[in-house]
Design a protein around this motif. Structure first.
Motif, mmCIF file in Angstrom:
data_model
loop_
_atom_site.group_PDB
_atom_site.id
_atom_site.type_symbol
_atom_site.label_atom_id
_atom_site.label_comp_id
_atom_site.label_asym_id
_atom_site.label_seq_id
_atom_site.Cartn_x
_atom_site.Cartn_y
_atom_site.Cartn_z
ATOM 1 N N SER A 117 0.903 -1.260 -0.228
ATOM 2 C CA SER A 117 -0.038 0.119 0.021
ATOM 3 C C SER A 117 0.788 1.166 -0.070
ATOM 4 O O SER A 117 0.540 2.174 -0.601
ATOM 5 C CB SER A 117 -1.037 0.223 1.164
ATOM 6 N N VAL A 118 2.103 1.136 0.797
ATOM 7 C CA VAL A 118 2.811 2.380 0.733
ATOM 8 C C VAL A 118 3.533 2.704 -0.774
ATOM 9 O O VAL A 118 3.357 3.710 -1.142
ATOM 10 C CB VAL A 118 4.129 2.241 1.833
ATOM 11 N N GLU A 119 3.766 1.474 -1.441
ATOM 12 C CA GLU A 119 4.491 1.516 -2.780
ATOM 13 C C GLU A 119 3.309 2.206 -3.648
ATOM 14 O O GLU A 119 3.400 3.055 -4.444
ATOM 15 C CB GLU A 119 4.592 0.018 -3.166
ATOM 16 N N LYS A 120 1.987 1.491 -3.593
ATOM 17 C CA LYS A 120 0.959 2.287 -4.302
ATOM 18 C C LYS A 120 0.645 3.692 -4.213
ATOM 19 O O LYS A 120 0.632 4.329 -5.045
ATOM 20 C CB LYS A 120 -0.263 1.192 -4.053
ATOM 21 N N GLY A 121 0.757 4.156 -2.855
ATOM 22 C CA GLY A 121 0.618 5.475 -2.643
ATOM 23 C C GLY A 121 1.564 6.295 -3.267
ATOM 24 O O GLY A 121 1.211 7.551 -3.808
ATOM 25 N N ILE A 122 2.888 5.833 -3.211
ATOM 26 C CA ILE A 122 4.132 6.573 -4.034
ATOM 27 C C ILE A 122 3.619 6.754 -5.470
ATOM 28 O O ILE A 122 3.937 7.699 -5.882
ATOM 29 C CB ILE A 122 5.301 5.857 -3.613
ATOM 30 N N ARG A 123 3.385 5.415 -6.041
ATOM 31 C CA ARG A 123 3.118 5.464 -7.367
ATOM 32 C C ARG A 123 2.310 6.334 -7.941
ATOM 33 O O ARG A 123 2.316 7.173 -9.023
ATOM 34 C CB ARG A 123 2.692 4.072 -7.818
ATOM 35 N N ASP A 124 0.844 6.235 -6.987
ATOM 36 C CA ASP A 124 -0.182 7.202 -7.574
ATOM 37 C C ASP A 124 0.299 8.645 -7.398
ATOM 38 O O ASP A 124 -0.050 9.489 -8.213
ATOM 39 C CB ASP A 124 -1.289 7.026 -6.512
#
Length: 266
Positions: A113-120
């Motif tokens: 979820s942290v990675e997804k937040g950064i990508r978004d």
């Protein structure tokens, strides 16, 4: 129109969402736009294509992202620390995410979820809404709450950490640069080089080919709209040019400020 004229192309640019029409030259496109209006009743707002700018960072930094909300029922808690910097030039990927969490300070279920937040956050940009590229992020620390933590909370924490890191790391604007090659009679070489310099071009090597001079240069795409017509005018139609994408480079600060102000409406 495309069935009648094989040299005419129309497509939607996925990055700028503009409808792009391409043909043999500006006069050719003027005729086609006029036909669209007269024969098909289609009114067109015509202008130069938008430039697909990008954003990136200059140095390594460490930043925190934290969300803590309590609304009476179940709250929302997500907390992470990331180290973030520019990717090495030889790395082909556009984004690398490393999980360096130890001791379970962030449960494994929340790390994606942290990675997804950064990508978004990268897709939304920081300065002017242009996508951020060439990022290396390392998740190094954080904390969670047994009840209030969730995937959504850690997505927000990742996004907040990215934005904080981007500002600290010298976020700046990048522009697409084009490899331009011009073949011109020697008598027009000075005019051609002067024009390329005026377009913020970086003139490279010059070679001979029979009676022609071959000039290569690195020029911002934003300065190349209408170049074919200008070149014909300056050389009485005796020079030809070709160009292809080379790489992204930093935009000079004074020009970047104008682009950002226009993009943000300031």
């Amino acid at each position: 129109l495309q069935r009648e004229d094989p040299s005419f192309r129309a497509y939607t640019d996925e990055q700028t969402l503009q409808t792009i029409i391409a043909g043999m030259g500006e006069l050719h496109l003027d005729v086609l736009v006029d036909r669209l209006k007269r024969e098909y009743g289609v009114e067109c707002n015509v202008g130069a294509p938008r430039v697909a700018y990008r954003e990136s960072i200059r140095e390594w930094v460490k930043a925190e992202g934290k969300i803590k909300k309590q609304t009476g029922g179940r709250g929302m808690f997500g907390h992470c620390w990331i180290e973030m910097g520019p990717l090495d030039p030889e790395v082909e990927e556009n984004f690398i995410f490393e999980n360096n969490i130890t001791g379970g300070v962030i449960p494994k279920d929340f790390i994606p979820s942290v990675e997804k937040g950064i990508r978004d956050a990268m897709t939304r940009g920081v300065l002017a809404g242009y996508p951020v590229i060439r990022i290396h992020a390392k998740l190094v620390d954080g904390s969670f709450h047994d009840v209030d933590s969730s995937q959504a909370a850690f997505e927000i924490a990742g996004s907040l950490a990215f934005q904080a890191a981007a500002h600290k790391a010298g976020i700046h604007l990048l522009e697409p640069m084009m490899d331009v090659e011009v073949r011109t009679p020697e008598s027009y070489m000075g005019d051609v080089i002067g024009d390329l310099n005026a377009r913020r071009g970086q003139v490279g090597k010059m070679e001979d080919l029979g009676n022609l001079k071959i000039i290569t240069a690195l020029v911002p795409l934003s300065k190349m709209f209408g170049y074919a017509t200008d070149l014909r005018s300056k050389t009485q139609g005796r020079a030809v040019q070709s160009m292809q994408f080379a790489k992204y480079m930093a935009v000079p600060d004074n020009i970047a400020n104008e682009i950002i102000a226009k993009a943000t409406g300031e």
